[in-house]
Design an enzyme around this catalytic site. Sequence first.
Site, PDB file in Angstrom:
ATOM      1  CG  ASP A 281      -1.957   1.012   0.954  1.00  0.00           C
ATOM      2  OD1 ASP A 281      -1.869   1.723  -0.111  1.00  0.00           O
ATOM      3  OD2 ASP A 281      -3.230   0.888   1.810  1.00  0.00           O
TER       4      ASP A 281
HETATM    5  C1  NOJ Z   1      -3.994   3.950   0.198  1.00  0.00           C
HETATM    6  C2  NOJ Z   1      -5.306   3.247   0.156  1.00  0.00           C
HETATM    7  O1  NOJ Z   1      -5.096   2.653   1.424  1.00  0.00           O
HETATM    8  C3  NOJ Z   1      -5.359   2.086  -0.982  1.00  0.00           C
HETATM    9  O2  NOJ Z   1      -6.480   1.695  -0.773  1.00  0.00           O
HETATM   10  C4  NOJ Z   1      -5.075   2.759  -2.420  1.00  0.00           C
HETATM   11  O3  NOJ Z   1      -5.404   1.985  -3.344  1.00  0.00           O
HETATM   12  C5  NOJ Z   1      -3.893   3.391  -2.330  1.00  0.00           C
HETATM   13  N1  NOJ Z   1      -3.806   4.405  -1.392  1.00  0.00           N
HETATM   14  C6  NOJ Z   1      -3.357   4.012  -3.772  1.00  0.00           C
HETATM   15  O4  NOJ Z   1      -4.371   5.231  -3.932  1.00  0.00           O
END
Ligand code: NOJ
Length: 733
Positions: A281
Site C-alpha cells: 500500500d
Molecule cells: C491507500 C489506500 O489504502 C489504498 O486502498 C489505495 O489503493 C492506495 N492508497 C492508492 O491510492
Amino acid sequence: MSITLLFSVLLCAAPLRPALGAPAVDVSSRVESLLGKMTLEEKFGQLQQLDGDAGGDARPEHFELAKKGLLGSTLNVRGAKRVNELQRAAVEHSRLGIPILFAFDVIHGYRTVFPVPLAEAASWDASAVERAAAVAAAEAYAAGVRWTFAPMVDVARDPRWGRIVEGSGEDPFLGAVMARARVRGFQGPRLGDPGRVAACAKHWAAYGAAVAGRDYNTVDVSERTLREVYFPPFRASAEEGVASFMSAFNALNGIPASADRWILTDVLRGEWGFDGLVVSDYTSVQELIAHGFARDGAEAARLALSAGVDMEMVSRLYNEHGPGLMESGGLSQQALDEAVRRVLRLKFRLGLFERPYADEQAEAGVLLSTEHAAAARDMAVRSMVLLKNDGSLLPLGDDRRTIAVVGPLADDRAAPMGSWTGDGRVEDVVTILEGIRARAGARRVLHAQGCGVSDPAAGGIDEAVAAARQADVVIAVVGEDAAMSGEAASRSTLDLPGRQLDLLKALHATGKPLAVVLLNGRPLILNWLDENVPALLEAWFPGGQAGTAVADVLFGDANPGGRLPVTFPRALGQVPIYYAHKNTGRPPSENKYSSKYLDVPVTPLYPFGYGLSYTRFRLAELRLSARSIRPDGRLRVSVDVENTGPRPGDEVVQLYIRDATASAVRPVRELRGWERLSLAPGERRRVEFELTPEHLGALDGALRFGVEPGEFQVFVGSSSVGGLESSFEVVAY
Ligand code: NOJ
C-alpha cells in the site's frame, strides 16, 4: 455430539483459476529471457510504482525514469493521451522497451460513478455487481488504465471505520461472493482481454479489524478468526484468478502486514498457490520504520521484499537500498528475481507488450455513455434499502401535489459520489432534487437546505420548516458528506452529524408527512427516525445517477429490494455488533447474569439481511431433501416464496445454518446462500439451495475444520433474524 465422534472431511480447496492472458509456457519463457537481459538497476526499477498528479498528469521525473527503464508502474496517471505520452518514453526510448503498468483506484466506477461498494453489496445481486465492475473496467481501459486497486475485500464489523464503505460489509460469505463478482467484472474471462483491467484484492490482511475503528490502527485477531472471517473473501479472489494483492498498512498480531512473511508468502503463495503480484500500500514499506519494526530504510526494504512484497508503492526504499543490500548479502538474487518475474509476468499476461498504448480516438465514446449511465441507475436502485415504511407515504401518490425537498444533501453534487470518485465529475451528478423535479411533472417542488451536514449553528432550519408548511409531503435528504467516509475518515459517533436531527425534529413538528432519504457510507444510529418518521430509505452514496434512482424508488417506478450487508446498531456502545456472533455460555435472557447491557437491548436496530419492500412476501413449506447426510454429502433446502402484496417486487431469500455443537464454537448463524428474485403480485415460486461440505465446515480449509457429525439447524428467511427453521443430522459412516 461427543468430540470423540468427531469426523472430519478435509475441505478441498477449489483450484485456482489460472489468470492467463497467454499460454503459460510462452509467458514464462518470455519472462526468463527478458529477466536475463536486465541490469540490477533495471530490475529494481520494475519494482517501483510512483504516484502521478491527482488530476491524472504524469510528473517530469516519470519521463526521465521511464527512458532509463526505471519505472515499473504509476498510479493516478490516466487519460489515453497522457498515458501514451509516458508509455512512449518507456517503450520507444528505454533500452529494453518494457511497458509501464498504469494503475488507478477504480473502486466504483471510472467516469460513470456507481454506488459505493457497500451499497452495491446491499443489492445482494452478484450479476449486477459484476456488470458494474465491467463498466468501470471498460471506461478505465479506454483511459489507458490497466490495473485497478479493487476490489477491497476487507470484512468490516466496526462502522466507526470510514473504509467500511469500500467493502461488502460484515459477512465473509457475502463478501466472498461479491469479491468473485468484482474480480470477474474487472478482469473478464481472460486477463488481458481488451476492455478489462487487472484487479487487486486488498488490503491483505485484516485491515478492516482496526482497533476502535481508527484507520491504520493495530489489528489483533486470532488465527481462527482470520481464517474464518477475514481470509475468505481474499481466498475467493485468489480462486477467481485475481491478478494482484495489496499488502495492508496495519500491523497484524504484532507484525506489520507489509513485512509479514506468514500472510504474504506462507498463506498466500504456499497454501493458496497464488502466483500473481503483491504491491505494497501507499508508502507502507517506509512505514515499517514508524511501526517500530524496521530500524531504517534499508531494513524496511529488506524486510518487505523478503517477506513477499514485490512492488513498492510511492516510497523508494527498494531502489535506494536494494543494490546495496544485494552487495552486502542482505537480499538474495533469488528474492529479487522472483519479485521482478511477478511484475513481468503480469505485464505479459495483460498483453502490454503487444498493446502498450490506449486508443485516443475511442476514449471519449466509451466514457459516460448512455448505457453506462443506465447501468449505474439500475445498480443504484437495486442497492437501496427501505428501512421503514408505514405505507402512508411511499410510494408517493398523485395526490401529493406540492413536495418539499429539503436537507443539506438534497441538492449536493459531491456526496452522491462517495469518497472514491475515479475520474467522475460533480457536473455529471444528478442531485436528488434534480431527480425529483424531473419526475414530478406538473407537481410543485419546493427546496430549502435547512442546515449544513456538520454545521454547529441551526442556520436555515426555519426556512426548511416554512417550505414544509406549504407542502403535502416533505422529503428530507440527510446523512454524511463525501469526506466523512473512506480512507482516514473514522468517526467516534454514528449519529447524524451537525444539526440534522434538529432539522428532522423541526420538520416532524409541522405535522406534515415526512420521508427521509439517507446518504451515508456506514451504519448510523437511527433510533429517533425509526420511532418517528413514517418512511426511511437508505440510499447510501448512490453515484452519479443518485437523483434519477432515488426518484425511481420514491415514486414507485421501482420497488426497493436491497438488504443490509451490515448490522445497524441502536447505540455506539454495541459496536462491534454482527449477526454471526457466538452464543457465549450465558446467552442474553431475563437473567441478570447473562450476556447483555444494562442500558440498551442486545439486539440491533436493523439486522444484517434486513430490508422492506412496497409489497409483501410470504415464505412457506421449508423442505430438506434428507433428515441426515454423511459428512461428505449434500443436502437440498427448498422453500416457497409468494408475493402476497399489491405490486411486483424483489425478495431476497436467505439461507443460514448453525452447527449446533462443534469441536470449536460456531456462530449462532452463518449465511450460506441467498437468492434475489422478482415476483409479480400473487406469483409463487419455489427456491432451492444446495448445502455442500464446503458450506458446513469452516470457509477456509487451512485449519482443517471439516464437517463434524451432529445436528445442524437451518434457517430460511428475509433477514438474519427469524424465518422458517428446520434441522438435519450429519452422521459418521
Ligand atoms: C491507500 C489506500 O489504502 C489504498 O486502498 C489505495 O489503493 C492506495 N492508497 C492508492 O491510492
